[in-house]
Design a protein around this motif. Structure first.
Motif, mmCIF file in Angstrom:
data_model
loop_
_atom_site.group_PDB
_atom_site.id
_atom_site.type_symbol
_atom_site.label_atom_id
_atom_site.label_comp_id
_atom_site.label_asym_id
_atom_site.label_seq_id
_atom_site.Cartn_x
_atom_site.Cartn_y
_atom_site.Cartn_z
ATOM 1 N N CYS A 1 0.859 -1.185 0.000
ATOM 2 C CA CYS A 1 0.000 0.000 0.000
ATOM 3 C C CYS A 1 0.893 1.232 0.000
ATOM 4 O O CYS A 1 1.597 1.501 0.983
ATOM 5 N N ASN A 2 0.878 1.945 -1.102
ATOM 6 C CA ASN A 2 1.827 3.054 -1.302
ATOM 7 C C ASN A 2 1.694 4.172 -0.293
ATOM 8 O O ASN A 2 2.665 4.843 0.022
ATOM 9 N N HIS A 3 0.465 4.398 0.192
ATOM 10 C CA HIS A 3 0.265 5.557 1.076
ATOM 11 C C HIS A 3 0.554 5.218 2.536
ATOM 12 O O HIS A 3 0.482 6.092 3.390
ATOM 13 N N LEU A 4 0.886 3.968 2.819
ATOM 14 C CA LEU A 4 1.177 3.583 4.211
ATOM 15 C C LEU A 4 2.694 3.486 4.454
ATOM 16 O O LEU A 4 3.476 3.352 3.511
ATOM 17 N N THR A 5 3.071 3.522 5.730
ATOM 18 C CA THR A 5 4.497 3.414 6.083
ATOM 19 C C THR A 5 4.977 1.971 5.922
ATOM 20 O O THR A 5 4.168 1.040 5.787
ATOM 21 N N ALA A 6 6.302 1.819 5.995
ATOM 22 C CA ALA A 6 6.896 0.476 5.919
ATOM 23 C C ALA A 6 6.317 -0.414 7.016
ATOM 24 O O ALA A 6 5.861 -1.534 6.760
ATOM 25 N N SER A 7 6.315 0.099 8.234
ATOM 26 C CA SER A 7 5.833 -0.690 9.368
ATOM 27 C C SER A 7 4.369 -1.102 9.182
ATOM 28 O O SER A 7 3.996 -2.251 9.428
ATOM 29 N N LYS A 8 3.535 -0.160 8.706
ATOM 30 C CA LYS A 8 2.111 -0.489 8.512
ATOM 31 C C LYS A 8 1.942 -1.520 7.406
ATOM 32 O O LYS A 8 1.051 -2.371 7.470
ATOM 33 N N ASN A 9 2.785 -1.458 6.395
ATOM 34 C CA ASN A 9 2.715 -2.466 5.343
ATOM 35 C C ASN A 9 3.139 -3.833 5.870
ATOM 36 O O ASN A 9 2.526 -4.850 5.558
ATOM 37 N N ILE A 10 4.209 -3.844 6.664
ATOM 38 C CA ILE A 10 4.723 -5.120 7.174
ATOM 39 C C ILE A 10 3.653 -5.795 8.040
ATOM 40 O O ILE A 10 3.454 -7.004 7.982
ATOM 41 N N TYR A 11 2.936 -4.987 8.806
ATOM 42 C CA TYR A 11 1.935 -5.546 9.734
ATOM 43 C C TYR A 11 0.504 -5.536 9.184
ATOM 44 O O TYR A 11 -0.426 -5.875 9.911
#
Ligand SMILES: Nc1ncnc2c1ncn2[C@@H]1O[C@H](COP(=O)(O)OP(=O)(O)OP(=O)(O)O)[C@@H](O)[C@H]1O
Ligand SMILES: [Mg+2]
Length: 244
Positions: free
Chosen positions: A91-101
């Motif tokens: 998800c391009n608009h989310l942070t790395a951490s939010k994508n990982i989780y």
């Protein structure tokens, strides 16, 4: 070595396009299998069937000793299949951490997001991957290599039986390729099997135990890496050699 995955006689068509025509293969515990083939050979299609994105038109999948049909990516993941998609599926608009989780958010006191835990764990995994990406960086501002690291990091939140990777070294820098290959070897040390889809023969020759080559939806080679030469594999991919 015990067999953990066996796909048998899989057919998949998209309308008139026959993407897979009786494809069969197996993967053993902790084995690294390279899956190669020309553009359109059907590699991503079989990966997406194993990841719960597509249903096969016919054929069976046996995983961990039982016949399974993965109805969704969550379903496959719950049973021990983690995936790195060719298009990364971030998800391009989310942070790395939010994508990982994503869809596995860590909670505290039952309902509050535990951002600190998620950021710290993400940082640790990104460090293992030698990535300069930071947990709070938004994916849209990241380089191809940083995005790849985030997509791979997603596979480290669980202890899967197999990780399916679709072109994990295609968009990364020369310096990052060995880090990803080492990472794949480390999965093997933890008895996690890897199905590595790649167009990069040197990468496949370096890390894989066995090489499977597909052509036009069918398997044309399945043998130990030690028995393969780069010339033969290239011939099988292009169709200059019909089967091994
Ligand atoms: N969702 C879809 N809808 C229609 N056709 C599809 C779809 N996905 C794949 N195909 C077709 O199925 C065939 C196999 O595609 P697939 O993506 O599995 O190839 P691939 O081996 O992964 O190729 P590449 O190396 O280019 O990634 C191709 O002809 C492709 O156009
Ligand atoms: Mg593909």
């Amino acid at each position: 070595m015990s067999e953990i995955l066996h796909v048998n006689d899989i057919y998949k068509n998209f309308g008139a396009v026959q993407a897979l025509s009786g494809f069969s293969m197996s993967v053993n515990e902790g084995e690294i299998v390279g899956l190669m083939g020309d553009n359109g050979a059907g590699k991503s299609t079989i990966l997406k069937i194993l990841a719960g994105n597509y249903l096969a038109s016919s054929g069976t999948v046996n995983f961990m000793g039982k016949d399974v049909v993965f109805n969704s990516p969550n379903d496959a993941r719950k049973q021990g299949v983690e995936v790195v998609y060719q298009d990364l599926a971030l998800c391009n608009h989310l942070t790395a951490s939010k994508n990982i989780y994503l869809s596995r958010e860590k909670k505290k006191f039952f309902f509050l997001m535990d951002h600190k835990h998620m950021n710290d764990t993400s940082q640790g995994i990104l460090d293992q991957l030698n990535s300069s990406a930071r947990p709070n960086d938004v994916v849209s501002g990241m380089s191809g290599g940083q995005r790849q690291a985030v997509a791979i990091a997603r596979t480290r939140l669980s202890m899967p039986k197999i990780v399916l990777m679709d072109e994990p070294t295609a968009a990364v820098s020369v310096a990052q390729v060995p880090v990803i290959l080492e990472y794949i070897k480390n999965l093997q040390k933890q008895k996690i099997a890897v199905l590595l889809i790649s167009h990069r023969l040197p990468d496949v020759m370096k890390v894989c135990d066995r090489i499977v080559v597909m052509r036009l939806g069918e398997k044309v080679c399945d043998k130990s890496k030690d028995l393969c030469t780069p010339e033969e594999i290239t011939g099988l991919i292009t169709g200059a050699i019909k089967s091994a």
